[in-house]
Design an enzyme around this catalytic site. Structure first.
Site, PDB file in Angstrom:
ATOM      1  N   GLY A 158      11.261   0.170 -13.064  1.00  0.00           N
ATOM      2  CA  GLY A 158      10.390   0.967 -13.935  1.00  0.00           C
ATOM      3  C   GLY A 158      10.891   2.400 -14.002  1.00  0.00           C
ATOM      4  N   ILE A 160      10.620   5.012 -12.023  1.00  0.00           N
ATOM      5  CA  ILE A 160      11.260   5.600 -10.838  1.00  0.00           C
ATOM      6  C   ILE A 160      12.575   4.887 -10.530  1.00  0.00           C
ATOM      7  CG2 ILE A 160      10.992   6.119  -8.374  1.00  0.00           C
ATOM      8  CD1 ILE A 160       7.931   6.331  -8.921  1.00  0.00           C
ATOM      9  N   SER A 179      14.063  -7.144 -11.900  1.00  0.00           N
ATOM     10  CA  SER A 179      12.840  -6.627 -12.507  1.00  0.00           C
ATOM     11  C   SER A 179      12.040  -7.791 -13.070  1.00  0.00           C
ATOM     12  CB  SER A 179      13.233  -5.671 -13.626  1.00  0.00           C
ATOM     13  OG  SER A 179      12.149  -5.390 -14.445  1.00  0.00           O
ATOM     14  N   ARG A 180      10.728  -7.602 -13.145  1.00  0.00           N
ATOM     15  CA  ARG A 180       9.889  -8.671 -13.693  1.00  0.00           C
ATOM     16  C   ARG A 180      10.210  -8.913 -15.158  1.00  0.00           C
ATOM     17  NH1 ARG A 180       4.038  -6.727 -12.413  1.00  0.00           N
ATOM     18  NH2 ARG A 180       5.143  -4.749 -12.551  1.00  0.00           N
ATOM     19  N   THR A 239      10.482   3.644  -1.013  1.00  0.00           N
ATOM     20  CA  THR A 239       9.623   4.789  -1.369  1.00  0.00           C
ATOM     21  C   THR A 239       8.465   4.304  -2.244  1.00  0.00           C
ATOM     22  OG1 THR A 239      11.032   5.297  -3.277  1.00  0.00           O
ATOM     23  CG2 THR A 239      11.461   6.543  -1.265  1.00  0.00           C
ATOM     24  N   SER A 240       8.181   2.979  -2.201  1.00  0.00           N
ATOM     25  CA  SER A 240       7.111   2.467  -3.077  1.00  0.00           C
ATOM     26  C   SER A 240       5.796   2.393  -2.305  1.00  0.00           C
ATOM     27  CB  SER A 240       7.518   1.121  -3.676  1.00  0.00           C
ATOM     28  OG  SER A 240       7.650   0.131  -2.666  1.00  0.00           O
ATOM     29  N   ARG A 241       5.510   1.242  -1.729  1.00  0.00           N
ATOM     30  CA  ARG A 241       4.329   1.094  -0.890  1.00  0.00           C
ATOM     31  C   ARG A 241       4.716   0.281   0.335  1.00  0.00           C
ATOM     32  NH1 ARG A 241       2.462   4.792  -3.169  1.00  0.00           N
ATOM     33  NH2 ARG A 241       0.523   4.939  -4.362  1.00  0.00           N
ATOM     34  N   GLU A 270      -0.428   3.067   6.903  1.00  0.00           N
ATOM     35  CA  GLU A 270      -0.332   4.516   7.083  1.00  0.00           C
ATOM     36  C   GLU A 270      -1.658   5.078   7.590  1.00  0.00           C
ATOM     37  OE1 GLU A 270       1.135   6.208   3.416  1.00  0.00           O
ATOM     38  OE2 GLU A 270       2.733   4.738   3.321  1.00  0.00           O
ATOM     39  N   HIS A 288       5.565   9.761   3.945  1.00  0.00           N
ATOM     40  CA  HIS A 288       5.092   9.598   2.558  1.00  0.00           C
ATOM     41  C   HIS A 288       5.174  10.911   1.757  1.00  0.00           C
ATOM     42  CE1 HIS A 288       2.435   6.811  -0.117  1.00  0.00           C
ATOM     43  NE2 HIS A 288       3.218   7.594  -0.839  1.00  0.00           N
ATOM     44  N   GLY A 290       7.158  11.238  -1.086  1.00  0.00           N
ATOM     45  CA  GLY A 290       7.781  10.970  -2.391  1.00  0.00           C
ATOM     46  C   GLY A 290       7.533  12.025  -3.445  1.00  0.00           C
TER      47      GLY A 290
HETATM   48  C1  GLV Z   1       2.469   8.248  -4.365  1.00  0.00           C
HETATM   49  O1  GLV Z   1       2.769   7.480  -3.503  1.00  0.00           O
HETATM   50  C2  GLV Z   1       1.955   7.876  -5.637  1.00  0.00           C
HETATM   51  O2  GLV Z   1       1.727   6.684  -5.902  1.00  0.00           O
HETATM   52  O3  GLV Z   1       1.728   8.789  -6.454  1.00  0.00           O
END
Ligand code: GLV
Length: 326
Positions: A158, A160, A179-180, A239-241, A270, A288, A290
């Site tokens: 996407g 990012i 990618s989906r 860096t996503s979740r 977290e 976290h 990002g």
């Molecule tokens: C940060 O992790 C966001 O989703 O904005």
């Protein structure tokens, strides 16, 4: 007059917009600079027209019920909105908004911070230096891995993911992505990103960087089988979740040499970190960060507030993720 509940202090760029639109006295901000406790959240939202939560606040049907019938918008201070029960909001005809776009480049920069840091052993090396244990330059010392010229595999292509790919051009990298849906990123260069399946991505990449949203189908998308399928010289960046990665399996992979290292900005629970990660010198661990720049956090605050102002004026909030309620 409409009343707004802000679950944690955000930059003035957003607060000032809310103050101007609704008056300072109608904007309630949880006063402490920490994650709001559940009971304070449930009592704070009572009778509010709008809630502005941050990504660590779980906004479910209970919170919406506690807010009561005046609630007209939930404006998340994040692009990811897995902390919000969007179905529960949709059932109540409450729009949910996020902050897309403004944090794309900043998060891509942070992704590269992690890639470079883990490949060049920056965290580990700094720990040695700060501990006074550096004995001087050595030909065999702290040798890492090159980044330029390698293959970067992006999981989730996407906004990012594509911004991360653009930066790879300057490093002369080959970029592949899973990618989906097919994506036309507009990138035109000799290593034009190639869509591949997940299996190929894992097998070919020297760096695998995760950029998908957290969904039921992406939860633990990276576990023991995926680490087995990666090169043992490869690095994982997330860096996503956090829950996209099975952290216990990652610790095993890092300790067992299944992969060379990991750069993480997000974690399964977290702010708790799997204790095994602390034992891995080949993991670079950030808290976290990002979107954490002055500029970007200001823009995120502005967007979240803009959505609230629009909705409470009876206009379309620009960043609605469940537009069917409008
Ligand atoms: C940060 O992790 C966001 O989703 O904005």
């Amino acid at each position: 007059m409409a009343r707004i509940f802000v679950a944690r202090r955000i930059p003035d760029a957003g607060l000032n917009l809310l103050y101007d639109a609704f008056g300072k006295e109608n904007v309630a901000i949880y006063p402490e600079d920490r994650v709001i406790p559940r009971d304070a959240l449930l009592s704070g939202v009572k009778g509010m027209d709008a809630i502005l939560p941050i990504l660590t606040d779980r906004i479910d049907g209970e919170v919406m019920a506690a807010a009561g019938p005046r609630l007209k918008i939930i404006a998340n201070f994040a692009v990811g909105y897995n902390n919000i029960d969007v179905d529960a909001a949709t059932q109540r005809k409450i729009p949910v908004t996020n902050t897309p776009g403004v944090l794309t480049e900043t998060t891509a920069d942070l992704t590269w911070t992690l890639m470079l840091a883990v490949a060049r052993r920056a965290g580990e090396s700094e720990r040695i230096l700060r501990a006074g244990k550096w004995t001087g330059w050595g030909p065999m010392q702290l040798m890492g891995s090159d980044v330029y010229g390698k293959t970067l595999g992006i999981f989730g292509y996407g906004r990012i993911g594509q911004a991360v790919a653009r930066r790879a051009l300057a490093f002369d990298m080959k970029v592949i992505y899973a990618s989906r849906r097919p994506v036309d990123s507009g990138l035109d260069h000799k290593t034009h990103p190639r869509a591949v399946d997940k299996k190929t991505l894992l097998a070919e990449s020297d760096f695998v960087s995760i950029h998908c949203p957290l969904l039921p189908e992406t939860t633990h998308a990276f576990g023991a089988a995926e680490f087995d399928a990666m090169k043992n010289t490869a690095y994982l960046i997330n860096t996503s979740r956090g829950p996209v990665v099975d952290e216990a399996a990652l610790v095993d992979a890092l300790k067992g040499g299944k992969i060379a290292g990991a750069g993480l900005d997000v974690y399964e629970e977290e702010p708790k970190i799997h204790p095994g990660l602390f034992e891995c010198e080949n993991a670079v661990l950030l808290p976290h960060l990002g979107s954490a720049t002055q500029e970007t956090r200001g823009k995120m605050a502005h967007i979240a507030a803009t959505n609230i102002v629009a909705r409470l004026k009876g206009e379309q909030p620009p960043n609605c993720v469940n537009p069917e309620v409008l």
